[in-house]
Design a protein around this motif. Sequence first.
Motif, PDB file in Angstrom:
ATOM      1  N   ALA A 129       0.637  -1.438   0.145  1.00  0.00           N
ATOM      2  CA  ALA A 129       0.026   0.134   0.053  1.00  0.00           C
ATOM      3  C   ALA A 129       0.883   1.122  -0.044  1.00  0.00           C
ATOM      4  CB  ALA A 129      -0.735   0.096   1.223  1.00  0.00           C
ATOM      5  N   ILE A 166      -4.814   1.170  -1.886  1.00  0.00           N
ATOM      6  CA  ILE A 166      -4.579  -0.101  -1.074  1.00  0.00           C
ATOM      7  C   ILE A 166      -4.777  -1.090  -2.089  1.00  0.00           C
ATOM      8  CG2 ILE A 166      -5.522   0.771   1.312  1.00  0.00           C
ATOM      9  CD1 ILE A 166      -8.199  -0.453   0.225  1.00  0.00           C
ATOM     10  N   GLY A 167      -5.166  -0.934  -3.407  1.00  0.00           N
ATOM     11  CA  GLY A 167      -5.177  -2.031  -4.294  1.00  0.00           C
ATOM     12  C   GLY A 167      -5.836  -1.636  -5.399  1.00  0.00           C
ATOM     13  N   ASP A 206      -8.976  -2.492  -8.593  1.00  0.00           N
ATOM     14  CA  ASP A 206     -10.212  -3.211  -8.966  1.00  0.00           C
ATOM     15  C   ASP A 206     -10.316  -3.271 -10.481  1.00  0.00           C
ATOM     16  OD1 ASP A 206     -11.395  -3.474  -6.320  1.00  0.00           O
ATOM     17  OD2 ASP A 206     -11.850  -1.535  -6.248  1.00  0.00           O
ATOM     18  N   SER A 218     -10.988  -7.788  -7.004  1.00  0.00           N
ATOM     19  CA  SER A 218     -10.025  -7.082  -6.442  1.00  0.00           C
ATOM     20  C   SER A 218      -8.992  -7.542  -6.475  1.00  0.00           C
ATOM     21  CB  SER A 218     -10.681  -6.629  -4.998  1.00  0.00           C
ATOM     22  OG  SER A 218     -12.025  -5.801  -5.103  1.00  0.00           O
ATOM     23  N   TYR A 219      -7.743  -6.557  -6.159  1.00  0.00           N
ATOM     24  CA  TYR A 219      -6.384  -6.964  -6.029  1.00  0.00           C
ATOM     25  C   TYR A 219      -5.733  -6.153  -4.908  1.00  0.00           C
ATOM     26  CZ  TYR A 219      -7.613  -9.270 -10.181  1.00  0.00           C
ATOM     27  OH  TYR A 219      -8.231  -9.957 -11.288  1.00  0.00           O
ATOM     28  N   THR A 220      -5.776  -6.636  -3.643  1.00  0.00           N
ATOM     29  CA  THR A 220      -5.296  -5.824  -2.557  1.00  0.00           C
ATOM     30  C   THR A 220      -3.699  -6.030  -2.414  1.00  0.00           C
ATOM     31  OG1 THR A 220      -7.229  -6.422  -1.517  1.00  0.00           O
ATOM     32  CG2 THR A 220      -5.546  -5.485  -0.077  1.00  0.00           C
ATOM     33  N   SER A 257       0.714  -4.751   3.139  1.00  0.00           N
ATOM     34  CA  SER A 257       0.548  -3.666   4.161  1.00  0.00           C
ATOM     35  C   SER A 257       1.975  -3.651   4.756  1.00  0.00           C
ATOM     36  CB  SER A 257      -0.659  -3.687   5.199  1.00  0.00           C
ATOM     37  OG  SER A 257      -0.502  -4.970   5.710  1.00  0.00           O
TER      38      SER A 257
END
Length: 143
Positions: free
Chosen positions: A40, A121-122, A124, A138-140, A143
Amino acid sequence: MRTEHFPPERNFLRAHLTLFHHLKNEPQTTRVLQAIDQQAFSIKITGMKFLGAGVAYAIESLELQEIRNHLARAFKETLIPQDLQGYRPHITVQNKVTPAQAKSLLQSLSENFEPFSATAIGLDLWHYLGGPWEHHSSYTFGS
Protein backbone atom coordinates in the motif's frame (compact mmCIF):
# COMPACT_ATOMS: atom_id res chain seq x y z
CA MET A 1 -17.88 15.24 -3.51
CA ARG A 2 -18.75 13.05 -6.48
CA THR A 3 -22.20 12.26 -5.14
CA GLU A 4 -22.84 15.96 -4.61
CA HIS A 5 -21.52 17.24 -7.96
CA PHE A 6 -21.71 14.45 -10.57
CA PRO A 7 -24.97 14.30 -12.58
CA PRO A 8 -26.87 11.49 -10.79
CA GLU A 9 -28.18 9.96 -14.03
CA ARG A 10 -24.55 9.40 -15.14
CA ASN A 11 -22.95 8.51 -11.82
CA PHE A 12 -22.63 4.72 -12.02
CA LEU A 13 -19.40 4.37 -9.98
CA ARG A 14 -18.07 5.67 -6.70
CA ALA A 15 -15.01 7.94 -6.81
CA HIS A 16 -12.07 6.12 -8.39
CA LEU A 17 -8.75 6.61 -10.11
CA THR A 18 -8.70 5.05 -13.58
CA LEU A 19 -5.53 3.36 -14.81
CA PHE A 20 -6.96 2.06 -18.11
CA HIS A 21 -10.25 2.53 -19.91
CA HIS A 22 -10.34 -0.77 -21.78
CA LEU A 23 -8.40 -4.00 -21.31
CA LYS A 24 -9.19 -6.62 -23.93
CA ASN A 25 -7.76 -9.92 -22.70
CA GLU A 26 -9.40 -10.88 -19.43
CA PRO A 27 -7.33 -14.03 -18.67
CA GLN A 28 -4.07 -12.11 -19.26
CA THR A 29 -5.36 -9.12 -17.29
CA THR A 30 -6.24 -11.32 -14.33
CA ARG A 31 -2.82 -13.04 -14.38
CA VAL A 32 -0.93 -9.74 -14.56
CA LEU A 33 -2.95 -8.14 -11.75
CA GLN A 34 -2.58 -11.21 -9.51
CA ALA A 35 1.21 -11.05 -9.96
CA ILE A 36 1.59 -7.44 -8.78
CA ASP A 37 3.83 -7.33 -5.74
CA GLN A 38 3.13 -3.92 -4.24
CA GLN A 39 2.75 -2.52 -0.76
CA ALA A 40 0.00 0.00 0.00
CA PHE A 41 1.29 3.50 -0.75
CA SER A 42 0.44 7.16 -0.35
CA ILE A 43 -0.90 9.33 -3.14
CA LYS A 44 -0.90 13.12 -3.01
CA ILE A 45 -3.96 15.09 -4.00
CA THR A 46 -2.30 18.30 -5.12
CA GLY A 47 -5.03 20.49 -6.53
CA MET A 48 -8.11 20.83 -8.66
CA LYS A 49 -8.11 20.19 -12.40
CA PHE A 50 -10.45 21.49 -15.13
CA LEU A 51 -11.63 18.73 -17.48
CA GLY A 52 -13.58 20.90 -19.91
CA ALA A 53 -16.91 19.29 -18.99
CA GLY A 54 -16.03 18.62 -15.37
CA VAL A 55 -13.63 18.92 -12.45
CA ALA A 56 -11.21 16.48 -10.83
CA TYR A 57 -8.62 16.18 -8.11
CA ALA A 58 -5.08 16.12 -9.54
CA ILE A 59 -2.99 13.19 -8.24
CA GLU A 60 0.77 12.77 -7.83
CA SER A 61 2.44 9.49 -6.93
CA LEU A 62 5.65 7.92 -8.16
CA GLU A 63 4.42 4.46 -7.11
CA LEU A 64 1.20 4.94 -9.06
CA GLN A 65 3.15 5.97 -12.16
CA GLU A 66 5.40 2.93 -11.80
CA ILE A 67 2.43 0.54 -11.51
CA ARG A 68 0.73 2.18 -14.50
CA ASN A 69 3.95 1.93 -16.56
CA HIS A 70 4.41 -1.73 -15.60
CA LEU A 71 0.84 -2.56 -16.58
CA ALA A 72 1.08 -0.56 -19.83
CA ARG A 73 4.10 -2.65 -20.82
CA ALA A 74 2.27 -5.87 -19.94
CA PHE A 75 -0.81 -4.88 -21.96
CA LYS A 76 0.95 -2.94 -24.76
CA GLU A 77 -0.31 -5.19 -27.58
CA THR A 78 -3.97 -4.68 -26.68
CA LEU A 79 -4.24 -1.10 -25.38
CA ILE A 80 -6.72 1.19 -27.11
CA PRO A 81 -5.55 4.61 -28.37
CA GLN A 82 -7.05 6.39 -25.33
CA ASP A 83 -4.86 4.29 -23.03
CA LEU A 84 -1.73 4.90 -25.12
CA GLN A 85 -1.87 8.64 -24.48
CA GLY A 86 0.05 10.24 -21.64
CA TYR A 87 -1.25 9.29 -18.20
CA ARG A 88 -2.53 12.15 -16.04
CA PRO A 89 -3.98 10.60 -12.89
CA HIS A 90 -7.03 12.26 -11.41
CA ILE A 91 -10.19 11.49 -9.47
CA THR A 92 -13.24 12.93 -11.16
CA VAL A 93 -15.59 14.95 -8.95
CA GLN A 94 -17.85 16.16 -11.76
CA ASN A 95 -18.20 15.31 -15.45
CA LYS A 96 -20.66 15.58 -18.35
CA VAL A 97 -21.75 19.14 -17.49
CA THR A 98 -21.40 22.40 -19.39
CA PRO A 99 -18.01 24.14 -19.35
CA ALA A 100 -19.61 27.03 -17.45
CA GLN A 101 -20.87 24.68 -14.72
CA ALA A 102 -17.45 23.04 -14.50
CA LYS A 103 -15.62 26.38 -14.28
CA SER A 104 -17.97 27.52 -11.53
CA LEU A 105 -17.35 24.37 -9.47
CA LEU A 106 -13.61 24.56 -10.12
CA GLN A 107 -13.51 28.11 -8.78
CA SER A 108 -15.62 27.20 -5.76
CA LEU A 109 -13.57 24.11 -4.82
CA SER A 110 -10.23 25.81 -5.49
CA GLU A 111 -10.92 28.64 -3.04
CA ASN A 112 -10.46 26.49 0.07
CA PHE A 113 -8.50 23.58 -1.36
CA GLU A 114 -5.57 22.31 0.69
CA PRO A 115 -3.41 19.44 -0.55
CA PHE A 116 -3.93 16.14 1.24
CA SER A 117 -2.91 12.49 1.02
CA ALA A 118 -4.73 9.19 0.67
CA THR A 119 -3.61 5.58 0.69
CA ALA A 120 -3.78 3.34 -2.38
CA ILE A 121 -4.69 -0.11 -1.09
CA GLY A 122 -5.22 -2.07 -4.31
CA LEU A 123 -6.74 -2.33 -7.76
CA ASP A 124 -10.22 -3.22 -8.94
CA LEU A 125 -11.22 -4.64 -12.31
CA TRP A 126 -14.65 -3.67 -13.66
CA HIS A 127 -16.75 -4.73 -16.67
CA TYR A 128 -18.54 -2.01 -18.62
CA LEU A 129 -22.14 -2.99 -19.35
CA GLY A 130 -23.12 -0.13 -21.66
CA GLY A 131 -23.92 2.34 -18.85
CA PRO A 132 -23.77 0.59 -15.52
CA TRP A 133 -20.63 -1.26 -14.49
CA GLU A 134 -20.12 -4.64 -12.86
CA HIS A 135 -17.32 -5.30 -10.40
CA HIS A 136 -15.18 -8.24 -11.54
CA SER A 137 -12.35 -8.58 -9.01
CA SER A 138 -10.11 -6.86 -6.46
CA TYR A 139 -6.34 -7.08 -5.98
CA THR A 140 -5.27 -5.83 -2.57
CA PHE A 141 -1.74 -4.56 -2.00
CA GLY A 142 0.32 -5.84 0.94
CA SER A 143 0.59 -3.61 4.00
